[in-house]
Design a protein around this motif. Structure first.
Motif, PDB file in Angstrom:
ATOM      1  N   PRO A  56     -35.680 -53.548 -51.919  1.00  0.00           N
ATOM      2  CA  PRO A  56     -36.550 -54.656 -51.500  1.00  0.00           C
ATOM      3  C   PRO A  56     -37.127 -55.361 -52.731  1.00  0.00           C
ATOM      4  CG  PRO A  56     -37.693 -52.570 -51.250  1.00  0.00           C
ATOM      5  CD  PRO A  56     -36.298 -52.235 -51.701  1.00  0.00           C
ATOM      6  N   ALA A  57     -37.587 -56.593 -52.558  1.00  0.00           N
ATOM      7  CA  ALA A  57     -38.234 -57.318 -53.667  1.00  0.00           C
ATOM      8  C   ALA A  57     -39.426 -56.501 -54.150  1.00  0.00           C
ATOM      9  CB  ALA A  57     -38.697 -58.686 -53.181  1.00  0.00           C
ATOM     10  N   SER A  60     -42.605 -51.261 -53.885  1.00  0.00           N
ATOM     11  CA  SER A  60     -42.514 -51.786 -52.520  1.00  0.00           C
ATOM     12  C   SER A  60     -41.461 -51.054 -51.683  1.00  0.00           C
ATOM     13  CB  SER A  60     -42.262 -53.297 -52.530  1.00  0.00           C
ATOM     14  OG  SER A  60     -40.954 -53.560 -52.945  1.00  0.00           O
ATOM     15  N   SER A 105     -42.799 -48.592 -48.968  1.00  0.00           N
ATOM     16  CA  SER A 105     -43.210 -48.957 -47.603  1.00  0.00           C
ATOM     17  C   SER A 105     -42.064 -48.883 -46.598  1.00  0.00           C
ATOM     18  CB  SER A 105     -43.895 -50.324 -47.567  1.00  0.00           C
ATOM     19  OG  SER A 105     -43.441 -51.144 -48.573  1.00  0.00           O
ATOM     20  N   ASP A 161     -44.196 -47.326 -43.729  1.00  0.00           N
ATOM     21  CA  ASP A 161     -44.460 -48.100 -42.518  1.00  0.00           C
ATOM     22  C   ASP A 161     -44.115 -47.343 -41.241  1.00  0.00           C
ATOM     23  OD1 ASP A 161     -45.352 -50.084 -44.139  1.00  0.00           O
ATOM     24  OD2 ASP A 161     -43.616 -51.412 -43.899  1.00  0.00           O
ATOM     25  N   GLU A 170     -51.149 -59.584 -50.270  1.00  0.00           N
ATOM     26  CA  GLU A 170     -49.839 -59.150 -49.760  1.00  0.00           C
ATOM     27  C   GLU A 170     -48.756 -59.938 -50.490  1.00  0.00           C
ATOM     28  OE1 GLU A 170     -48.047 -56.567 -48.308  1.00  0.00           O
ATOM     29  OE2 GLU A 170     -49.961 -56.522 -47.216  1.00  0.00           O
ATOM     30  N   ARG A 171     -47.898 -59.218 -51.213  1.00  0.00           N
ATOM     31  CA  ARG A 171     -46.917 -59.911 -52.062  1.00  0.00           C
ATOM     32  C   ARG A 171     -45.835 -60.636 -51.271  1.00  0.00           C
ATOM     33  NH1 ARG A 171     -47.567 -54.982 -54.839  1.00  0.00           N
ATOM     34  NH2 ARG A 171     -45.610 -54.068 -54.178  1.00  0.00           N
ATOM     35  N   SER A 172     -45.633 -60.180 -50.039  1.00  0.00           N
ATOM     36  CA  SER A 172     -44.598 -60.844 -49.248  1.00  0.00           C
ATOM     37  C   SER A 172     -45.105 -62.169 -48.670  1.00  0.00           C
ATOM     38  CB  SER A 172     -44.161 -59.920 -48.113  1.00  0.00           C
ATOM     39  OG  SER A 172     -45.283 -59.588 -47.334  1.00  0.00           O
ATOM     40  N   LYS A 173     -46.396 -62.444 -48.860  1.00  0.00           N
ATOM     41  CA  LYS A 173     -46.972 -63.685 -48.334  1.00  0.00           C
ATOM     42  C   LYS A 173     -47.446 -64.574 -49.481  1.00  0.00           C
ATOM     43  CE  LYS A 173     -48.797 -61.390 -44.217  1.00  0.00           C
ATOM     44  NZ  LYS A 173     -50.072 -60.831 -43.734  1.00  0.00           N
ATOM     45  N   GLN A 179     -52.432 -66.546 -46.760  1.00  0.00           N
ATOM     46  CA  GLN A 179     -53.287 -65.404 -46.426  1.00  0.00           C
ATOM     47  C   GLN A 179     -54.752 -65.623 -46.849  1.00  0.00           C
ATOM     48  OE1 GLN A 179     -51.996 -61.799 -48.644  1.00  0.00           O
ATOM     49  NE2 GLN A 179     -50.862 -63.190 -49.945  1.00  0.00           N
TER      50      GLN A 179
END
Ligand SMILES: [Zn+2]
Length: 609
Positions: free
Chosen positions: A223-224, A244, A247, A251, A313-316, A320
């Motif tokens: 994942p990134a 990352s 998770s 998760d 949150e790095r995916s956003k 946010q």
């Protein structure tokens, strides 16, 4: 100059029933030798204007008869402190303090023991660490892979109904290359999934069952911002997940309940009170953590002033930020301020996920990971700065440090210089040209000084990957201080001990606090005890936006104070970590130890030295 004479005898007799049993009357005031190399300085800090025998206030408590190191602006010494309610009403000489003693005043003879402002921790993880210490498989006391697997097997046997075995605290150097192997866990835990985080929180060690539940196979891409460690021959996941990638498994695990979190926070608060810490910045909180802080604060159980760093949150992206604004509005009350946003810009050096300007030696073109794309980082910091947030960066490699500085620079260009107190934690490897930028941009250098000695993390997992010229600028605390930057300290507990006295010793000596090393690591980067204490008190209060009310012993400030069993300035530096906190006052009330100043029992369930 402050007076150095003891309280008049008549007062001693009048208040004798209230005295602590610790000393035979009033101890002699500290001699210059006792108060350290600098000797007592200046007048009694914050001596009440027109003080002396006509004071209007009768204090609830007067502490006297020991060196009081105030950490005020001129680093004054005093010999007495008077407290009324939750505030300090007088600091200065013992003679003038007598005027604050009334019939109901509790008078405590320090017997030569030292008073300091309570410590503040500028980067710590109380809820997650406290929870893993108190309600999961705690590997923090072991150091070998054999001991880890044995502990996991015992824990699993003792918790037959746990659907997941989760825990943390293992050390990377226990495994070849810092990469743990799923087969070790499979051997003791074939049927139930296991998820165990490393002590630094950047790697997860999982077994085959956990990989299976997460659906991780040979073909699963990284994942990134993360990496699935793989067998170089077969390409199969070996059971080690970086950043990352953690998770992917995490998760799937049911989250801790609110009751478990509260148990964890209570554990952390007991431990912090024992170490003399009464304010801290939680380096990573989500909405459920804010609920936990609020619940304990509402119940009157939150024995600390808390700054919460809301997790970016790095995916956003920027979308946010409205949620952060909402959380700040909702949760900033009582002893909690949700006024900071945490941005993690790279990983860790040991796993080669720290972002470097030049490749890791011997690792091809590998330069680590920049978690937030640098142009987005500039936009994010500019927007957060505009909205009045403090930004708390995680930056370890020289590239990450530069990207974060560039982002603050961009924010200042757009918004102008404001009292933002952005700060950067960990800051391991510097390009020297970036050192002066902390001062210029007003960014606080938030070091974890316990890492700044030549342990295995440095000698085995860091130095071999850097050419000689880059080895000079690792944890350059002294250089940052000399550049005029503000330095604040934090523990990053449970990555490291939360005991500030251990960290202070390393800042001063650059050697292991328990005799682990015998020569100072980069000795030019040592700092003196006065500066180190400021980084754990007044300057940590600055980064916590509490320096107007805490962080030093001055009239009008909150009585967040500690009493130590010895004067830190009168002992060899190697004894700093052996020093014990005898009493911790939070707003004038004891939260660890009592007025007798006898050695306190360890708090419930809290292990360690
Ligand atoms: Zn941290």
């Amino acid at each position: 100059m402050r007076t150095r004479s003891p309280l008049p005898l008549v007062l001693l007799l009048a208040t004798v029933t209230a005295w602590a049993t610790a000393g035979p009357g009033i101890a002699a005031p500290p001699t210059p030798a006792q108060t350290g190399p600098t000797g007592p300085q200046g007048a009694g800090a914050g001596a009440a204007p027109g003080g002396g025998s006509t004071a209007k206030t009768r204090a609830d408590v007067v502490l006297h008869g020991g060196p009081v190191y105030t950490v005020d602006a001129v680093r004054s010494w005093a010999e007495a402190v008077a407290i009324k309610g939750d505030k300090i009403v007088y600091v200065g000489g013992s003679k003038e303090a007598a005027a604050y003693i009334g019939p109901k005043t509790r008078v405590v003879d320090l017997g030569g023991r030292m008073v300091l402002p309570a410590f503040q921790d500028a980067h710590i993880h109380p809820i997650s660490s406290g929870t893993s210490m108190s309600v999961s498989c705690n590997l923090h006391d072991q150091t070998t892979k054999e001991a880890y697997t044995k502990k996991v097997a015992e824990y699993a046997a003792a918790h037959p109904s746990a659907s997941w075995i989760r825990g943390d605290g293992w050390l990377l150097p226990a495994f070849p290359g810092g990469i743990p192997d799923k087969r070790l866990l499979d051997a003791v835990l074939p049927g139930r999934p296991a998820y165990l985080e490393s002590k630094d929180g950047h790697t997860a060690w999982v077994n085959s069952k956990a990989l299976e539940i997460a659906g991780i196979t040979k073909t699963t891409p990284d994942p990134a911002g993360g990496r699935i460690d793989r067998d170089p021959k077969t390409g199969e996941a070996v059971g080690s997940l970086q950043d990352s990638a953690m998770s992917l498994v995490a998760d799937k695990i049911p989250p801790y309940t609110q009751e478990e979190r509260k148990t964890g926070l209570r554990y952390a608060l007991r431990m912090l009170a024992r170490y003399g810490v009464t304010s801290f910045q939680d380096a990573s909180v989500g909405p459920e953590d804010l609920e936990t802080y609020r619940a304990l604060d509402a119940a009157g159980e939150l024995t600390a002033r808390v700054v919460a760093s809301l997790w970016w949150e790095r995916s956003k992206g920027l979308e946010q930020i409205p949620a952060f604004l909402n959380e700040r509005r909702t949760f900033t009350r009582g002893n909690v301020r949700a006024t900071t946003v945490k941005i993690m810009q790279d990983g860790v050096f040991e796993a080669q996920t720290a972002a470097l300007l030049k490749p890791y030696v011997g690792k091809g073109e590998q330069k680590g990971l920049s978690m937030v794309e640098p142009e987005l980082l500039k936009k994010a910091v500019t927007e957060l700065d505009h909205d009045g947030f403090q930004v708390h960066f995680h930056a370890i490699g020289d590239a990450a440090i530069r990207q974060c500085l560039d982002a603050v620079e961009a924010a200042r260009r757009t918004n102008g210089a404001r009292d933002a107190r952005h700060h950067m934690a960990h800051i391991q490897l510097f390009d020297p040209t970036d050192i002066p930028r902390f001062r210029t941009l007003g960014v606080v250098a938030n070091f974890q000084p316990l890492w700044a000695f030549a342990d295995d993390y440095i000698t085995e997992l860091t130095l071999p990957f850097l050419d000689a010229e880059r080895q000079r600028f690792i944890y350059p605390i002294g250089s940052l201080l000399r550049s005029g930057a503000v330095i604040a300290f934090g523990s990053d507990w449970s990555v490291s001990s939360a005991n500030p006295l251990e960290e202070l010793e390393v800042a001063v000596t650059r050697m292991g606090p328990n005799g682990e090393t015998k020569t100072p690591y980069l000795p030019d980067e040592r700092i003196d005890l006065r500066d180190a204490l400021a980084a754990f008190t007044l300057d940590a209060a600055y980064v916590n936006f509490q320096d107007d009310t805490t962080g030093s012993i001055e009239t009008g400030k909150l009585a967040d104070l500690i009493v130590l069993d010895r004067n830190l300035f009168a002992i060899p530096p190697a004894q700093i970590s052996e020093t014990k906190v005898l009493l911790t006052l939070f707003g004038g009330k004891p939260i660890f130890g009592d007025w007798s100043l006898a050695t306190p029992a360890l708090p419930d369930g809290v292990a360690g030295r």
